[in-house]
Scaffold this motif. Structure first.
Motif, PDB file in Angstrom:
ATOM      1  N   SER A   1     -14.849 -16.006  49.380  1.00 12.40           N
ATOM      2  CA  SER A   1     -14.544 -16.471  48.026  1.00 12.40           C
ATOM      3  C   SER A   1     -13.046 -16.664  47.844  1.00 12.40           C
ATOM      4  O   SER A   1     -12.602 -17.652  47.243  1.00 12.40           O
ATOM      5  CB  SER A   1     -15.075 -15.480  46.979  1.00 12.40           C
ATOM      6  OG  SER A   1     -16.482 -15.504  46.946  1.00 12.40           O
ATOM      7  N   ARG A   2     -12.265 -15.737  48.355  1.00 15.92           N
ATOM      8  CA  ARG A   2     -10.798 -15.880  48.269  1.00 15.92           C
ATOM      9  C   ARG A   2     -10.334 -17.119  49.027  1.00 15.92           C
ATOM     10  O   ARG A   2      -9.465 -17.864  48.550  1.00 15.92           O
ATOM     11  CB  ARG A   2     -10.113 -14.645  48.838  1.00 15.92           C
ATOM     12  CG  ARG A   2     -10.192 -13.440  47.932  1.00 15.92           C
ATOM     13  CD  ARG A   2      -9.464 -12.266  48.562  1.00 15.92           C
ATOM     14  NE  ARG A   2      -9.547 -11.092  47.728  1.00 15.92           N
ATOM     15  CZ  ARG A   2      -9.701  -9.865  48.188  1.00 15.92           C
ATOM     16  NH1 ARG A   2      -9.765  -9.643  49.496  1.00 15.92           N
ATOM     17  NH2 ARG A   2      -9.764  -8.846  47.358  1.00 15.92           N
ATOM     18  N   LYS A   3     -10.905 -17.338  50.211  1.00 16.18           N
ATOM     19  CA  LYS A   3     -10.535 -18.505  51.008  1.00 16.18           C
ATOM     20  C   LYS A   3     -10.898 -19.785  50.264  1.00 16.18           C
ATOM     21  O   LYS A   3     -10.102 -20.733  50.215  1.00 16.18           O
ATOM     22  CB  LYS A   3     -11.241 -18.460  52.365  1.00 16.18           C
ATOM     23  CG  LYS A   3     -10.895 -19.629  53.262  1.00 16.18           C
ATOM     24  CD  LYS A   3     -11.586 -19.529  54.602  1.00 16.18           C
ATOM     25  CE  LYS A   3     -11.238 -20.727  55.469  1.00 16.18           C
ATOM     26  NZ  LYS A   3     -11.931 -20.684  56.758  1.00 16.18           N
ATOM     27  N   GLY A   4     -12.073 -19.819  49.669  1.00 14.25           N
ATOM     28  CA  GLY A   4     -12.481 -20.989  48.898  1.00 14.25           C
ATOM     29  C   GLY A   4     -11.547 -21.249  47.736  1.00 14.25           C
ATOM     30  O   GLY A   4     -11.177 -22.399  47.457  1.00 14.25           O
ATOM     31  N   ALA A   5     -11.139 -20.186  47.062  1.00 11.78           N
ATOM     32  CA  ALA A   5     -10.205 -20.332  45.938  1.00 11.78           C
ATOM     33  C   ALA A   5      -8.873 -20.883  46.415  1.00 11.78           C
ATOM     34  O   ALA A   5      -8.295 -21.768  45.771  1.00 11.78           O
ATOM     35  CB  ALA A   5     -10.006 -18.992  45.238  1.00 11.78           C
TER      36      ALA A   5
ATOM     37  N   TYR B   1     -11.781 -31.539  36.952  1.00 11.11           N
ATOM     38  CA  TYR B   1     -12.506 -30.474  36.271  1.00 11.11           C
ATOM     39  C   TYR B   1     -13.369 -29.707  37.265  1.00 11.11           C
ATOM     40  O   TYR B   1     -13.421 -28.477  37.244  1.00 11.11           O
ATOM     41  CB  TYR B   1     -13.385 -31.034  35.145  1.00 11.11           C
ATOM     42  CG  TYR B   1     -14.210 -29.975  34.493  1.00 11.11           C
ATOM     43  CD1 TYR B   1     -13.687 -29.197  33.462  1.00 11.11           C
ATOM     44  CD2 TYR B   1     -15.513 -29.711  34.929  1.00 11.11           C
ATOM     45  CE1 TYR B   1     -14.435 -28.192  32.875  1.00 11.11           C
ATOM     46  CE2 TYR B   1     -16.262 -28.704  34.346  1.00 11.11           C
ATOM     47  CZ  TYR B   1     -15.729 -27.957  33.324  1.00 11.11           C
ATOM     48  OH  TYR B   1     -16.466 -26.964  32.760  1.00 11.11           O
ATOM     49  N   ASN B   2     -14.041 -30.419  38.143  1.00 12.07           N
ATOM     50  CA  ASN B   2     -14.911 -29.777  39.131  1.00 12.07           C
ATOM     51  C   ASN B   2     -14.111 -28.859  40.052  1.00 12.07           C
ATOM     52  O   ASN B   2     -14.575 -27.773  40.411  1.00 12.07           O
ATOM     53  CB  ASN B   2     -15.663 -30.825  39.946  1.00 12.07           C
ATOM     54  CG  ASN B   2     -16.656 -31.606  39.110  1.00 12.07           C
ATOM     55  OD1 ASN B   2     -16.983 -31.223  37.987  1.00 12.07           O
ATOM     56  ND2 ASN B   2     -17.126 -32.709  39.636  1.00 12.07           N
TER      57      ASN B   2
ATOM     58  N   GLY C   1      -9.273 -24.551  47.265  1.00 16.30           N
ATOM     59  CA  GLY C   1      -9.402 -25.316  46.030  1.00 16.30           C
ATOM     60  C   GLY C   1      -8.090 -25.425  45.285  1.00 16.30           C
ATOM     61  O   GLY C   1      -7.748 -26.494  44.763  1.00 16.30           O
ATOM     62  N   LYS C   2      -7.332 -24.332  45.230  1.00 12.97           N
ATOM     63  CA  LYS C   2      -6.034 -24.364  44.556  1.00 12.97           C
ATOM     64  C   LYS C   2      -5.084 -25.338  45.250  1.00 12.97           C
ATOM     65  O   LYS C   2      -4.335 -26.058  44.588  1.00 12.97           O
ATOM     66  CB  LYS C   2      -5.405 -22.969  44.493  1.00 12.97           C
ATOM     67  CG  LYS C   2      -6.080 -22.064  43.486  1.00 12.97           C
ATOM     68  CD  LYS C   2      -5.326 -20.773  43.230  1.00 12.97           C
ATOM     69  CE  LYS C   2      -5.134 -19.902  44.415  1.00 12.97           C
ATOM     70  NZ  LYS C   2      -4.521 -18.598  44.114  1.00 12.97           N
TER      71      LYS C   2
ATOM     72  N   CYS D   1     -14.887 -19.167  42.368  1.00 15.33           N
ATOM     73  CA  CYS D   1     -14.532 -18.390  43.560  1.00 15.33           C
ATOM     74  C   CYS D   1     -13.782 -17.117  43.182  1.00 15.33           C
ATOM     75  O   CYS D   1     -14.084 -16.028  43.695  1.00 15.33           O
ATOM     76  CB  CYS D   1     -13.683 -19.224  44.520  1.00 15.33           C
ATOM     77  SG  CYS D   1     -14.581 -20.501  45.407  1.00 15.33           S
ATOM     78  N   LEU D   2     -12.802 -17.240  42.285  1.00 14.16           N
ATOM     79  CA  LEU D   2     -12.024 -16.074  41.876  1.00 14.16           C
ATOM     80  C   LEU D   2     -12.889 -15.070  41.113  1.00 14.16           C
ATOM     81  O   LEU D   2     -12.777 -13.861  41.319  1.00 14.16           O
ATOM     82  CB  LEU D   2     -10.826 -16.512  41.027  1.00 14.16           C
ATOM     83  CG  LEU D   2      -9.769 -17.326  41.773  1.00 14.16           C
ATOM     84  CD1 LEU D   2      -8.745 -17.874  40.798  1.00 14.16           C
ATOM     85  CD2 LEU D   2      -9.106 -16.504  42.863  1.00 14.16           C
TER      86      LEU D   2
END
Length: 78
Positions: free
Chosen positions: A60-64, A18-19, A67-68, A27-28
């Motif tokens: 933010s895109r890189k983090g997304a 969930y986290n 994470g994905k 991020c997105l």
């Protein structure tokens, strides 16, 4: 404050998954919000702020994406 109780029983999704889902969504969402801020700064011809927001948007895109990738691997059982 840390909880030792797993909330996966309530949501049906373990906390760690969930986290990760929340993180990717945040991020997105941030990347989308920053697009509005970039456009506002461009209208004002404030290149310094445009550059700052573009960098933040890229982060933010890189983090997304990171994470994905983690989420994909964990949901596939890897």
């Amino acid at each position: 404050m840390t909880s030792s109780t797993e909330t996966g029983g309530v949501t049906g999704t373990p906390d760690k998954d969930y986290n990760l889902i929340w993180y990717v969504e945040a991020c997105l969402s941030n990347a989308l919000r920053l697009e509005t801020y970039i456009q506002d700064a461009e209208r004002e011809k404030d290149t310094e702020v445009v550059d700052l927001f573009r960098k933040a948007q890229a982060d933010s895109r890189k983090g997304a994406e990171l994470g994905k990738g983690l989420l994909r691997a964990r949901l596939n059982g890897s």
